[in-house]
Design a protein around this motif. Structure first.
Motif, mmCIF file in Angstrom:
data_model
loop_
_atom_site.group_PDB
_atom_site.id
_atom_site.type_symbol
_atom_site.label_atom_id
_atom_site.label_comp_id
_atom_site.label_asym_id
_atom_site.label_seq_id
_atom_site.Cartn_x
_atom_site.Cartn_y
_atom_site.Cartn_z
ATOM 1 N N GLU A 186 -27.168 68.018 -37.156
ATOM 2 C CA GLU A 186 -26.992 68.195 -38.500
ATOM 3 C C GLU A 186 -28.433 67.779 -39.163
ATOM 4 O OE1 GLU A 186 -25.000 67.385 -41.328
ATOM 5 O OE2 GLU A 186 -24.142 68.045 -39.317
ATOM 6 N N ARG B 252 -29.256 71.392 -39.573
ATOM 7 C CA ARG B 252 -28.191 71.957 -40.630
ATOM 8 C C ARG B 252 -29.002 71.189 -41.915
ATOM 9 N NH1 ARG B 252 -23.710 70.143 -38.128
ATOM 10 N NH2 ARG B 252 -22.409 72.073 -37.569
ATOM 11 N N LYS B 253 -30.182 70.543 -41.942
ATOM 12 C CA LYS B 253 -30.457 70.308 -43.461
ATOM 13 C C LYS B 253 -31.558 70.589 -43.800
ATOM 14 C CE LYS B 253 -29.020 64.863 -43.974
ATOM 15 N NZ LYS B 253 -29.325 64.272 -42.740
#
Ligand code: WTA
Length: 638
Positions: free
Chosen positions: A562, A565-566
């Protein structure tokens, strides 16, 4: 240009046939009407698509601002040229008359001169949608400087690349900008960008949000005091017909953006002619195009086309959802807009909201609705037609490109019967061809192929700045003696065209062209990334959204994904801008490749679109196994 209006379909066909049979006579007649020429042309057209070289109105001399401003002063001096509607509806609208525009452009032109800008110099403009934006384009044109507008949503890196590519001596910006309820620190972005641009000598700063900013000694200057000190008379520089008017960047299949170069005379008469006919513009109409001047739509159909016709053109600083989703319609009512031109992505976003937002306002002034930038889907078309146009205003679905300078395929309102999702028929002077993959023209109707253009039109881009070979290679090498658009299209049983989308590695997200290569290059800069590939997938508001397949150097634990992804989206925002962020990121063990090492995007596209049951033949791939791993979402090598 009162006698330009085409009134019915039969007349369209007559005009069209004439424009094809005698293109030079046709465009010469357009050029002879109403424009101000300092010297008449010696030759209407010379061209050779193999070089490629195209010249319109060779020998003619003119200044486009005399045509967009000076010549209207006698009869339209007090008429509103630019109607500025601010981001905040509580702030006053500004009506800039042709007389005031004349004075403001001349003052600005004198400021440019006083800062050492001369004919042929490049000036980068990085401004929000405030009057200074339109005025700065015209001020450059007044003195023959070449403007290069960079959309103010691009990042510092993207801005720097464009400034350096065109070797700009000056940047014009503002302290900041308003965008709905937010403010954006434009000057901060410029400072970061210009730090990488040794060519920039001066940064002119307009005040908009009155924020505290740094002014770099010896480089940065506030615009207003310079304007106050400048004379409001500036003799126009007399330009050759083929002198470049501006550069505007567009994405390509490879990393570097392409600086499309537009000429003066051909661009002027083409945008003027198409504006008049496609919007059925009549004296005293109020016309509004919601695009940003940072894109070609704003250059051609907020600034040059409308002003060349002495029109009233609206500039809107804000966004469609501020203070609420009724803003567009509030503005239509407030200014009694007659022609409204927007993008399918805006229509889709507004169509998702409550109908009350539309129904609250009186939209009865509308006569023509326009669409541009991407294919308009049937649902959006009907919503626009039913709720905005009340089935009374024809929709002109206009197909064109940064490269074409002006609209190429579009209905003529009240003449061409419209058909949802069809841009319909070529405009006068536009000779289309559909080509098959072997390079043969596909004749007849009910066919589809690659969309090409066989004959020059006055507003076509003349080259890519600093790289004519890339211009030839990109547009004139796929099909002999043809300009290749990069789009696919079909032609129906009556000869109407429907654009089916890009056939190259450009993806259109919310109407913005994004090349896959620059985004992949940005992602690959992340230290954890080994390789990546971007494809488009359908999105109900954006039209297409971006799907990234990313191979990590080390797969690692999924809870870290996650964050990755950011970070990947952060890198994209820094390199290009937030418009290029990915909606989906899938980490994968590999990418399907041909034996020559080329990524097979066709397969990735199908996976992104969930169409995995017909992937076609994958046996010729270098690594067919990888396909199943991607479908399974597996991060283990088979
Ligand atoms: C797409 C915008 C379908 C097309 C003026 C083209 C469209 C690219 C339409 C150029 C339309 C633009 N229907 N597709 N009416 N208008 N396109 O350079 O793929 O920003 O090649 O110019 O947008 O985008 P550009």
């Amino acid at each position: 240009m009162s006698n330009y209006h085409i009134k019915h379909l039969e007349e369209y066909y007559q005009v069209y046939r004439k424009s094809i049979r005698y293109p030079e006579v046709f465009w010469e007649e357009v050029a002879e009407e109403h424009f101000v020429w300092r010297k008449r042309w010696d030759k209407v057209l010379s061209w050779d698509f193999t070089k490629p070289e195209v010249k319109w109105f060779e020998g003619a001399k003119l200044n486009i601002t005399e045509n967009c401003i000076d010549r209207h002063l006698r009869i339209r001096g007090e008429k509103t040229a630019i109607l500025f509607e601010p981001n905040n509806p509580e702030e006053d609208t500004q009506h800039i008359t042709y007389q005031q525009l004349y004075e403001r452009v001349n003052k600005f032109a004198n400021v440019l001169k006083s800062q050492g800008i001369k004919k042929g110099d490049r000036v980068c403009i990085y401004l929000p949608m405030i009057p200074e934006l339109a005025i700065s384009l015209l001020a450059c044109a007044r003195i023959g400087a070449i403007h290069s507008v960079v959309f103010a949503g691009f990042s510092a890196t993207a801005l720097a690349t464009r400034i350096n590519d065109a070797d700009c001596k000056m940047v014009i910006t503002s302290d900041g900008s308003y965008r709905g309820s937010k403010t954006i620190d434009l000057k901060g972005i410029v400072d970061e960008g210009v730090a990488q641009c040794p060519c920039v000598e001066t940064v002119l700063v307009a005040k908009r949000i009155h924020s505290e900013i740094n002014m770099k000694e010896g480089r940065d200057q506030w615009l207003q005091p310079l304007l106050d000190a400048a004379s409001n008379e500036c003799e126009p520089e007399i330009m050759d017909a083929e002198d470049p008017l501006f550069i505007l960047y567009t994405s390509g299949s490879t990393g570097k953006p392409k600086g499309m170069v537009h000429s003066t005379a051909g661009y002027m008469i083409y945008t003027a002619y198409t504006f008049k006919n496609v919007f059925n513009y009549r004296e005293n109409d109020v016309y509004w195009c919601t695009a940003d001047i940072g894109w070609i739509t704003g250059h051609s159909y907020i600034v040059y086309g409308p002003l060349a016709n002495g029109a009233t053109t609206v500039m809107f600083e804000g966004v469609p959802n501020y203070p609420d989703f009724g803003r567009f319609w509030e503005i239509v009512e407030k200014h009694k807009i007659n022609q409204f031109y927007t993008a399918p992505t805006a229509i889709r976003a507004l169509a998702k909201e409550n109908l009350d937002y539309v129904e609250k306002y009186d939209l009865s002034s509308l006569k023509v609705l326009g669409s541009v930038g991407e294919p308009i889907n049937e649902e959006a078309w009907h919503w626009y037609n039913d709720n905005v146009g009340k089935k009374k205003s024809p929709i002109v679905d206009t197909w064109w490109q940064t490269e074409t300078g002006g609209m190429m395929i579009s209905p003529i309102p009240y003449a061409t019967p419209t058909k949802p999702t069809y841009a319909t028929l070529p405009l006068p002077g536009v000779q289309l061809a559909l080509m098959d993959e072997h390079g043969n023209e596909i004749t007849g109707n009910q066919v589809d192929g690659r969309l090409c253009i066989k004959f020059p039109w006055p507003a076509m881009a003349r080259t890519i700045w600093g790289n004519h070979e890339r211009y030839r290679e990109t547009y004139f090498s796929a099909f002999k003696n043809m300009y290749f658009t990069g789009d696919g299209a079909l032609r129906d049983e009556v000869g109407y065209y429907r654009i089916t989308g890009r056939v190259d590695d450009v993806i259109i997200v919310s109407g913005h062209n994004l090349g896959t290569a620059p985004i992949e290059d940005a992602i690959n800069e992340h230290q954890a990334v080994a390789e990546s590939a971007i494809v488009g997938f359908p999105h109900d508001v954006k039209g297409s959204a971006l799907y990234g397949f990313v191979i990590l150097k080390e797969t690692g634990e999924s809870r870290k994904h996650e964050n990755l992804r950011k970070e990947i989206n952060q890198i994209i925002t820094e390199h290009i801008g937030p418009i290029a962020k990915l909606d989906k990121i899938q980490f994968t063990v590999g990418l399907p490749k041909t034996r020559s090492g080329k990524i097979m995007r066709r397969i990735l596209r199908k996976i992104a679109c969930n169409e995995t049951d017909n992937l076609g033949d994958i046996s010729t791939l270098l690594n067919p196994d990888v396909v199943q791993s991607i479908i399974d979402g597996s991060l283990v090598k088979k």
